[in-house]
Design a protein around this motif. Sequence first.
Motif, PDB file in Angstrom:
ATOM      1  N   LEU A 180      94.347  -5.449  44.630  1.00  0.00           N
ATOM      2  CA  LEU A 180      94.160  -4.752  43.460  1.00  0.00           C
ATOM      3  C   LEU A 180      94.933  -5.239  42.373  1.00  0.00           C
ATOM      4  O   LEU A 180      95.876  -5.979  42.377  1.00  0.00           O
ATOM      5  CB  LEU A 180      94.401  -3.163  43.770  1.00  0.00           C
ATOM      6  CG  LEU A 180      93.571  -2.678  44.673  1.00  0.00           C
ATOM      7  CD1 LEU A 180      93.669  -0.964  44.720  1.00  0.00           C
ATOM      8  CD2 LEU A 180      92.073  -3.050  44.908  1.00  0.00           C
ATOM      9  N   ARG A 182      98.837  -9.520  44.456  1.00  0.00           N
ATOM     10  CA  ARG A 182      99.444 -10.684  45.325  1.00  0.00           C
ATOM     11  C   ARG A 182      99.793 -11.971  44.528  1.00  0.00           C
ATOM     12  O   ARG A 182     100.448 -12.758  45.245  1.00  0.00           O
ATOM     13  CB  ARG A 182      98.275 -10.810  46.337  1.00  0.00           C
ATOM     14  CG  ARG A 182      97.148 -11.783  45.622  1.00  0.00           C
ATOM     15  CD  ARG A 182      96.515 -12.402  46.815  1.00  0.00           C
ATOM     16  NE  ARG A 182      95.070 -12.991  45.888  1.00  0.00           N
ATOM     17  CZ  ARG A 182      94.010 -12.681  45.790  1.00  0.00           C
ATOM     18  NH1 ARG A 182      93.605 -11.636  46.394  1.00  0.00           N
ATOM     19  NH2 ARG A 182      93.007 -13.209  45.241  1.00  0.00           N
ATOM     20  N   ARG A 241     104.951   2.763  39.332  1.00  0.00           N
ATOM     21  CA  ARG A 241     104.045   3.612  39.959  1.00  0.00           C
ATOM     22  C   ARG A 241     104.860   4.873  40.209  1.00  0.00           C
ATOM     23  O   ARG A 241     104.339   6.200  40.061  1.00  0.00           O
ATOM     24  CB  ARG A 241     103.629   3.369  41.479  1.00  0.00           C
ATOM     25  CG  ARG A 241     102.587   3.980  42.148  1.00  0.00           C
ATOM     26  CD  ARG A 241     101.554   3.371  43.213  1.00  0.00           C
ATOM     27  NE  ARG A 241     102.432   3.018  44.301  1.00  0.00           N
ATOM     28  CZ  ARG A 241     101.863   2.094  45.260  1.00  0.00           C
ATOM     29  NH1 ARG A 241     100.744   1.900  45.120  1.00  0.00           N
ATOM     30  NH2 ARG A 241     102.565   2.075  46.334  1.00  0.00           N
ATOM     31  N   LYS A 245     105.893  13.075  47.793  1.00  0.00           N
ATOM     32  CA  LYS A 245     105.717  12.542  46.451  1.00  0.00           C
ATOM     33  C   LYS A 245     105.376  13.512  45.423  1.00  0.00           C
ATOM     34  O   LYS A 245     105.795  13.574  44.412  1.00  0.00           O
ATOM     35  CB  LYS A 245     104.647  11.508  46.597  1.00  0.00           C
ATOM     36  CG  LYS A 245     104.859  10.210  46.889  1.00  0.00           C
ATOM     37  CD  LYS A 245     103.902   9.372  46.989  1.00  0.00           C
ATOM     38  CE  LYS A 245     104.183   7.823  46.914  1.00  0.00           C
ATOM     39  NZ  LYS A 245     103.250   6.951  46.513  1.00  0.00           N
ATOM     40  N   LEU A 292     106.983  -3.829  50.837  1.00  0.00           N
ATOM     41  CA  LEU A 292     106.302  -3.181  49.665  1.00  0.00           C
ATOM     42  C   LEU A 292     105.074  -2.581  50.126  1.00  0.00           C
ATOM     43  O   LEU A 292     104.147  -3.006  50.730  1.00  0.00           O
ATOM     44  CB  LEU A 292     106.307  -4.080  48.496  1.00  0.00           C
ATOM     45  CG  LEU A 292     107.519  -4.668  47.985  1.00  0.00           C
ATOM     46  CD1 LEU A 292     107.450  -5.919  47.385  1.00  0.00           C
ATOM     47  CD2 LEU A 292     108.327  -3.733  47.281  1.00  0.00           C
ATOM     48  N   ASN A 293     104.802  -1.315  49.435  1.00  0.00           N
ATOM     49  CA  ASN A 293     103.504  -0.624  49.716  1.00  0.00           C
ATOM     50  C   ASN A 293     102.420  -0.742  48.585  1.00  0.00           C
ATOM     51  O   ASN A 293     102.227  -0.034  47.692  1.00  0.00           O
ATOM     52  CB  ASN A 293     103.824   0.719  49.909  1.00  0.00           C
ATOM     53  CG  ASN A 293     103.772   1.211  51.353  1.00  0.00           C
ATOM     54  OD1 ASN A 293     102.658   1.038  51.586  1.00  0.00           O
ATOM     55  ND2 ASN A 293     104.858   1.489  52.064  1.00  0.00           N
ATOM     56  N   LEU A 294     102.042  -1.942  48.333  1.00  0.00           N
ATOM     57  CA  LEU A 294     101.101  -2.122  47.451  1.00  0.00           C
ATOM     58  C   LEU A 294      99.674  -3.003  47.942  1.00  0.00           C
ATOM     59  O   LEU A 294      99.675  -3.416  49.057  1.00  0.00           O
ATOM     60  CB  LEU A 294     101.411  -3.321  46.313  1.00  0.00           C
ATOM     61  CG  LEU A 294     102.712  -2.878  45.504  1.00  0.00           C
ATOM     62  CD1 LEU A 294     103.552  -4.121  44.735  1.00  0.00           C
ATOM     63  CD2 LEU A 294     102.354  -1.705  44.568  1.00  0.00           C
ATOM     64  N   ALA A 295      98.532  -2.672  47.438  1.00  0.00           N
ATOM     65  CA  ALA A 295      97.200  -3.161  47.720  1.00  0.00           C
ATOM     66  C   ALA A 295      97.214  -4.503  47.052  1.00  0.00           C
ATOM     67  O   ALA A 295      97.283  -4.526  45.860  1.00  0.00           O
ATOM     68  CB  ALA A 295      96.140  -2.381  47.463  1.00  0.00           C
ATOM     69  N   PRO A 296      97.494  -5.732  47.931  1.00  0.00           N
ATOM     70  CA  PRO A 296      97.602  -6.919  47.345  1.00  0.00           C
ATOM     71  C   PRO A 296      96.291  -7.529  46.270  1.00  0.00           C
ATOM     72  O   PRO A 296      96.467  -8.306  45.639  1.00  0.00           O
ATOM     73  CB  PRO A 296      97.706  -8.034  48.494  1.00  0.00           C
ATOM     74  CG  PRO A 296      97.129  -7.156  49.816  1.00  0.00           C
ATOM     75  CD  PRO A 296      97.434  -5.763  49.293  1.00  0.00           C
ATOM     76  N   LEU A 307     103.112  11.964  51.272  1.00  0.00           N
ATOM     77  CA  LEU A 307     102.267  12.098  50.295  1.00  0.00           C
ATOM     78  C   LEU A 307     102.943  13.728  49.778  1.00  0.00           C
ATOM     79  O   LEU A 307     102.797  13.711  48.501  1.00  0.00           O
ATOM     80  CB  LEU A 307     101.000  12.713  50.798  1.00  0.00           C
ATOM     81  CG  LEU A 307      99.952  12.655  49.786  1.00  0.00           C
ATOM     82  CD1 LEU A 307      99.889  11.750  48.596  1.00  0.00           C
ATOM     83  CD2 LEU A 307      98.426  12.955  50.055  1.00  0.00           C
ATOM     84  N   TYR A 367     109.933   1.120  49.568  1.00  0.00           N
ATOM     85  CA  TYR A 367     110.223   0.435  50.851  1.00  0.00           C
ATOM     86  C   TYR A 367     110.547  -0.856  50.734  1.00  0.00           C
ATOM     87  O   TYR A 367     110.324  -1.396  49.998  1.00  0.00           O
ATOM     88  CB  TYR A 367     108.989   0.723  51.744  1.00  0.00           C
ATOM     89  CG  TYR A 367     108.529   2.114  52.145  1.00  0.00           C
ATOM     90  CD1 TYR A 367     109.026   2.888  53.382  1.00  0.00           C
ATOM     91  CD2 TYR A 367     107.808   2.953  51.097  1.00  0.00           C
ATOM     92  CE1 TYR A 367     108.731   4.318  53.446  1.00  0.00           C
ATOM     93  CE2 TYR A 367     107.464   4.254  51.483  1.00  0.00           C
ATOM     94  CZ  TYR A 367     108.032   4.644  52.698  1.00  0.00           C
ATOM     95  OH  TYR A 367     107.698   6.393  52.748  1.00  0.00           O
ATOM     96  N   LEU A 404      96.614   4.022  41.657  1.00  0.00           N
ATOM     97  CA  LEU A 404      96.102   4.470  42.813  1.00  0.00           C
ATOM     98  C   LEU A 404      96.202   5.760  43.136  1.00  0.00           C
ATOM     99  O   LEU A 404      97.116   6.254  43.289  1.00  0.00           O
ATOM    100  CB  LEU A 404      96.384   3.310  43.872  1.00  0.00           C
ATOM    101  CG  LEU A 404      95.613   3.224  45.286  1.00  0.00           C
ATOM    102  CD1 LEU A 404      94.080   3.013  44.786  1.00  0.00           C
ATOM    103  CD2 LEU A 404      96.063   2.387  45.946  1.00  0.00           C
ATOM    104  N   GLY A 405      95.138   6.563  43.481  1.00  0.00           N
ATOM    105  CA  GLY A 405      95.144   7.913  43.939  1.00  0.00           C
ATOM    106  C   GLY A 405      95.346   9.019  42.976  1.00  0.00           C
ATOM    107  O   GLY A 405      95.298  10.005  43.009  1.00  0.00           O
ATOM    108  N   GLU A 451     104.200   8.822  38.998  1.00  0.00           N
ATOM    109  CA  GLU A 451     104.234  10.129  39.899  1.00  0.00           C
ATOM    110  C   GLU A 451     105.293  11.201  39.492  1.00  0.00           C
ATOM    111  O   GLU A 451     105.577  12.101  40.096  1.00  0.00           O
ATOM    112  CB  GLU A 451     104.275   9.677  41.402  1.00  0.00           C
ATOM    113  CG  GLU A 451     103.086   9.315  42.023  1.00  0.00           C
ATOM    114  CD  GLU A 451     103.140   8.119  42.949  1.00  0.00           C
ATOM    115  OE1 GLU A 451     104.358   7.786  43.278  1.00  0.00           O
ATOM    116  OE2 GLU A 451     102.013   7.674  43.309  1.00  0.00           O
TER     117      GLU A 451
END
Lengths: 503, 322
Positions: free
Chosen positions: A100, A146, A160, A83, A94-98, A80, A91, A108-109, A164
């Motif tokens: 959302l 997803r 994303r 970032k 993948l670091n996604l919330a499926p 964090l 990565y 996000l965040g 940032e």
Amino acid sequence: MQQNQPCPILLQMKNISKSFGATRALDNVDFELKKGEVHALLGENGAGKSTLVKILSGALKQDEGSMLLENFRYFPSSPLEGKKKGVSMIYQELNLAPHLTVEENIMLGKELHSWGFVQRKEMKRRVRDALELIHHPEISLDIPVRKLSIGAKQVVEIARALMEKATILVMDEPTSSLSQEDSDLLFQIIKRLKAQGVSIIYISHFLEEVQKVADSFTVLRDGKEICSGNMEDTSLEELIQHMVGQKVKEMFPQVEHTTGEVLLSLDKLMGNKMQAEVELNLHCGEILGLAGLIGAGRTELLRTIFALDSVEQGSIKVAYVGFSKGTPWQRIKQGMGFLSEDRQREGLALSRSLTDNLTLSNFSPYCRFGFLGLKKRNEAAQDWIQKMKIKARSPEQRVFSLSGGNQQKVALARLLHQRADILLLDEPTRGIDVVSKSQIYEWMGQLASRGKAILFVSSYFPELLGICDRIAVFHRGQIIDIRHSSEWNVESLMVAATTGKAL
Amino acid sequence: MKRKKRLQGLIGWLAPFFGLILVLAIFSSIPEIQDRFLRIANFKSVATQSVIVALGALGMTLIIISGGIDLSAASNLALSSVIVAYAISAGFHPVMALFCGIVTGGLIGFVNGSLITSLRLVPFIVTLGMLGIARGIAKWIAGNQKIDAPLTWVNELMARNPRPSWLLMAPGVWLMIFLAIALAVVLRYTVFGRHVFAVGSNEAAARLCGIRTNRTKIIIYSISGLFCGLSGAMQFSRLTVGDPTVAIGLELDIIAAVVIGGGSLSGGEGSILGSMIGVFIMAFLRNGSTMMGWPNYIQEIIIGAIIVVAVSLDQIRHRRER
């Protein structure tokens, strides 16, 4: 590269060292990244690339060494914080919330809000801008992530990172699961990011692809920095030479064995997780190596043969009897044994005893009317422990307390105990000590001499060359070439695996 | 094409109602109970009966969306109802008594959330423990018997025929409707609501994006606890006594309502509307079955079957989406 004035240096990593237990993953590595360049990080599996970028992103802490980011000391305590300083990582997984939506994931965040209520309109505008910046305005903002393709998911992740305000973007094997088309789109995005002054660290095994996108490179080997330079001035052969190096000759115990009739034959086999059809013949008493990069489709092939993934087309023939559908239980009955590359999660029941693990796939010798003869079973396990030279206190010992090498021997012993004739071994020597390795090579030879057929997946070329009769090379799901081991060498294997062209 | 999409959207929006409409249609087509079942008075009484489970289900929806579970909901409810009764019988002002009960519920939720995040235990274990602890405390405070409390206006919160009569429904029902709308708005339109979904969908990604996942979880469990406390107050209002053995096993009804309403136990999915429909499907089933004179066990079998059918239908729908 395009302009002649020297680019300012954005990031300096100096004398970075990192050890995990006794293994030294990084040894005094220096790494420099210029502003607005694409820098390829190259090396074989286990050379330390991932460790290096994990230190950069803040996911790991170095034991020694320092980092300078834009001439300021940089020591991120977490991904964090990394970032926030402008280092974003994309990565492999993948670091996604499926659940959302695209917009929710990208924001996000860092949601815009007044009194806790989200300002959807303004956020959507910004997300649309970000997607347009990388020329992907066609992605709908309101559908759950997803439902997107892998390529589109990656675009979302990149958007994303841009949101940032990333100045350094680390991409770890970004194309390994992409189609050619999606890969080309990614390269275009990379070009645009570069034009906007974003620096990219690009990790990939696909060398021709690296040559296309990267400006400069750094090669790591066994945790050491071997060399770095301009991509333009370096040929593919030189890169491979740097990556492979002069390997110390290893001992591969040779056991005489002769190959006989075809035992397993794959006829235009295609599984639901495989990328292409595969044709292959495996003979009695043969060790057939499957070479390739991680993700080239070898594991998927083994899993399809063993009915862990479903067969979509084609057939599998064992001793000339063809079939396609089935279950792992049936495959075991047909004489197959499968050793998973994921020893911890799939290969063994870690919290159970050696005896349980050794005999799990074949209880019949100790089974009477559904009851297990525990004493007899323990004796058999004791027998295997001695035969396989497993270092354990007793057959009752739980498997998780064994070392990696001994765990692997237990997993292998199970296949032998179940009297498998066709052994499907996925990375059997990964992460285990040298002595255990050489013992495993020796058994493989002995098994072949007894007429068993072995399909041996490995990403470590020297061992394939050392013990296989024939080697097949995989590239993006396809077999590029099958030859006798004597007709391959490390360089030609590397070229075939990374470029898909056989020399 | 566009029209088709819109139609699909409409069907998607209506889908949760189908189950409820089906249940209503079946019972209102049975001639023996038709006129009794379709009476407004009957709907009012079903609504009043649903308040307790519904309030619990509202909080549970948050928890299940975030990928957790709360097995202590019913015990928490019983404890809160005992606290309210205890406070009133001890001479507290009814407002004060209600406050104490609700805060107790919130506190239990807070403890749940704190233990889950600080000890890194799975919610199932922590709340299973709390199921026993809260129930035990309730019995302890009540001296292992019912607490009688003098009648106050608190007992009118759940009256079927409220005063003043222009209210039409019990104040508790209005409260339930208001809170359901409020929570739906929170889930849909606030940053917190998004974070609840994010934590349930992919906790690692949420943390990486800078969401304070532990804090979010503690807030979720605390809010859910407050809802249980309120539900307990309503339970007291209806019974007029504080009974520590009330609502045993009700947590499973609450969870069932959320799951029937599309909540996924692996997190990331669920909605307030869905959960409320789940509550009413079960309530009307009970109501209709009782009118038919079906024994209790038949109701249990039907509801059990409905849980399995509803969830599998939901999964089939999802698989098709992909």
